[in-house]
Design an enzyme around this catalytic site. Structure first.
Site, PDB file in Angstrom:
ATOM      1  N   GLU A 110      -2.561   5.403   9.338  1.00  0.00           N
ATOM      2  CA  GLU A 110      -2.707   7.461   9.575  1.00  0.00           C
ATOM      3  C   GLU A 110      -1.401   7.673  10.214  1.00  0.00           C
ATOM      4  OE1 GLU A 110      -4.215  10.366   8.501  1.00  0.00           O
ATOM      5  OE2 GLU A 110      -2.328  11.002   9.278  1.00  0.00           O
ATOM      6  N   ASP A 141       3.552   4.808   8.446  1.00  0.00           N
ATOM      7  CA  ASP A 141       3.886   6.067   7.766  1.00  0.00           C
ATOM      8  C   ASP A 141       2.797   4.032   6.211  1.00  0.00           C
ATOM      9  OD1 ASP A 141       3.811   6.368   4.652  1.00  0.00           O
ATOM     10  OD2 ASP A 141       6.400   6.953   4.766  1.00  0.00           O
ATOM     11  N   ASP A 159      -6.192   7.585   0.764  1.00  0.00           N
ATOM     12  CA  ASP A 159      -7.503   9.026   1.431  1.00  0.00           C
ATOM     13  C   ASP A 159      -6.590   9.649   1.892  1.00  0.00           C
ATOM     14  OD1 ASP A 159      -8.986  10.605   2.338  1.00  0.00           O
ATOM     15  OD2 ASP A 159      -9.892   9.524   3.262  1.00  0.00           O
TER      16      ASP A 159
HETATM   17  N1  SAM Z   1      -9.815  14.579   2.374  1.00  0.00           N
HETATM   18  C1  SAM Z   1      -8.773  14.399   2.125  1.00  0.00           C
HETATM   19  C2  SAM Z   1      -8.739  15.284   0.615  1.00  0.00           C
HETATM   20  O1  SAM Z   1      -8.276  15.136  -0.210  1.00  0.00           O
HETATM   21  O2  SAM Z   1      -7.708  16.906   0.998  1.00  0.00           O
HETATM   22  C3  SAM Z   1      -7.807  13.737   2.586  1.00  0.00           C
HETATM   23  C4  SAM Z   1      -7.986  14.105   4.089  1.00  0.00           C
HETATM   24  S1  SAM Z   1      -7.164  12.975   5.392  1.00  0.00           S
HETATM   25  C5  SAM Z   1      -7.186  13.948   6.429  1.00  0.00           C
HETATM   26  C6  SAM Z   1      -5.374  12.749   4.661  1.00  0.00           C
HETATM   27  C7  SAM Z   1      -4.522  12.190   5.818  1.00  0.00           C
HETATM   28  O3  SAM Z   1      -3.180  11.392   4.937  1.00  0.00           O
HETATM   29  C8  SAM Z   1      -3.586  13.368   6.602  1.00  0.00           C
HETATM   30  O4  SAM Z   1      -4.141  13.051   7.761  1.00  0.00           O
HETATM   31  C9  SAM Z   1      -2.003  12.581   6.336  1.00  0.00           C
HETATM   32  O5  SAM Z   1      -1.907  12.850   7.878  1.00  0.00           O
HETATM   33  C10 SAM Z   1      -2.602  11.941   6.146  1.00  0.00           C
HETATM   34  N2  SAM Z   1      -1.374  10.997   5.381  1.00  0.00           N
HETATM   35  C11 SAM Z   1      -0.309  12.145   4.736  1.00  0.00           C
HETATM   36  N3  SAM Z   1       0.724  11.023   4.218  1.00  0.00           N
HETATM   37  C12 SAM Z   1       0.540   9.420   4.409  1.00  0.00           C
HETATM   38  C13 SAM Z   1       1.510   8.358   4.698  1.00  0.00           C
HETATM   39  N4  SAM Z   1       2.240   8.463   3.810  1.00  0.00           N
HETATM   40  N5  SAM Z   1       0.344   7.675   5.467  1.00  0.00           N
HETATM   41  C14 SAM Z   1      -0.261   6.894   6.308  1.00  0.00           C
HETATM   42  N6  SAM Z   1      -0.678   8.352   6.026  1.00  0.00           N
HETATM   43  C15 SAM Z   1      -0.656  10.127   5.582  1.00  0.00           C
END
Ligand code: SAM
Length: 287
Positions: A110, A141, A159
């Site tokens: 995350e 990332d 996700d």
């Molecule tokens: N269920 C959700 C939706 O479709 O709206 C997604 C939920 S989840 C909280 C999405 C997460 O992805 C966020 O907490 C964000 O910080 C994380 N995120 C975004 N880009 C990312 C990346 N490049 N690498 C890892 N995590 C990432």
């Protein structure tokens, strides 16, 4: 009285004159280096996590999204998963469902540590498996994390949020190629792939890019009330295992075994497994 509206006006949206309004009792907010986190206590949906104005999850309907992003792929694998990678998903709901399959190890990558801390504090029913000893939390990332990894994972689950900001890189062909390499020979990739109704071009692009990389690509659908238009999609990219050819009797047995050990599932069942892959005509029609 307070009302929150998510406006569907962002990049990639086909319903720019539309939004969803929800009555709110209480609000907590914080700004991280990556995004603005908003936690709303709503009248009808329980607690709701909003990132940069977009609803991510609510206590009332999260089970649909989290069961559907996990179980079709995990049951297609058909054996005990050794190593599962979840990219994004800092609220913990996806990890909670993966843990029901008794994997040896789950890595959650995350980008935003504060989402995880927020979820642990405010959304315990969703984040409850994040402290499981088989779960490793990595704050990085996901795009960078996967580079150079080969033949490691049984399942990779993406996700992520909409393809704006830090999630954008998780929608590109080069990322899918690296995910392919990081999977074992029978490995399965699954990503949330936006709303085929409200973000039709974005959804179709995900499917098209995955088709360049995986020989088996299967989009599938579920109804999620708090996401744009309610019609949502996920897409599986697989090397050899096809979710549509899973043996129905074996699947039924495996689902009931999982339910015996982990408790009842609220959305996914063996009929949903096949039904979710039925494709409505309009989605892939030429414009
Ligand atoms: N269920 C959700 C939706 O479709 O709206 C997604 C939920 S989840 C909280 C999405 C997460 O992805 C966020 O907490 C964000 O910080 C994380 N995120 C975004 N880009 C990312 C990346 N490049 N690498 C890892 N995590 C990432």
């Amino acid at each position: 009285m307070l009302w929150f509206t998510e406006y569907y006006s962002g990049e990639g949206m086909d319903l720019k004159g539309t939004g969803l309004t929800i009555k709110v009792k209480n609000a907590l907010t914080t700004k991280t280096p990556f995004q603005e986190i908003l936690l709303l206590d709503t009248e009808d949906f329980g607690k709701m996590l909003v990132l940069d104005g977009a609803i991510q999850t609510t206590e009332k309907d999260e089970f649909i999204y989290h069961e559907m992003i996990v179980h079709p792929a995990l049951f297609t694998l058909g054996r005990k998963p050794e190593r599962v990678l979840v990219i994004g998903g800092g609220d913990g709901g996806t990890v909670r469902e993966v843990i029901k399959h008794n994997p040896e190890k789950v890595e959650l990558v995350e980008i935003d540590r504060e989402v995880v801390e927020f979820a642990k504090r405010e959304l315990p029913s969703i984040s409850c498996a994040l402290d499981d000893e088989r779960v490793e939390l990595i704050f990085d990332d996901g795009r960078e994390y996967i580079k150079g990894k080969e033949n490691l994972y049984d399942i990779i689950i993406v996700d992520c949020s909409d393809p704006i900001g830090p999630s954008r890189v998780l929608y590109e062909e080069e990322f899918y190629k690296d995910a392919f390499k990081a999977l074992k020979d029978d490995g399965i990739f699954v990503t949330q792939s936006e709303s085929p109704f409200a973000q039709n071009r974005v959804h179709k692009k995900v499917v098209k890019e995955l088709q360049k990389v995986f020989s088996i690509v299967r989009p599938y659908f579920a109804f999620i009330p708090t996401y744009p238009s309610g019609m949502w999609s996920f897409t599986i990219g697989s090397k050899i295992l096809d979710p549509l050819t899973v043996n129905p009797e074996k699947l039924l047995g495996k689902v009931s075994n999982l339910e015996k050990s982990a408790g009842k599932l609220k959305y996914y069942n063996s009929q949903i497994h096949y039904g979710a892959f039925a494709v409505p005509n309009f989605i892939y029609e030429e414009e």
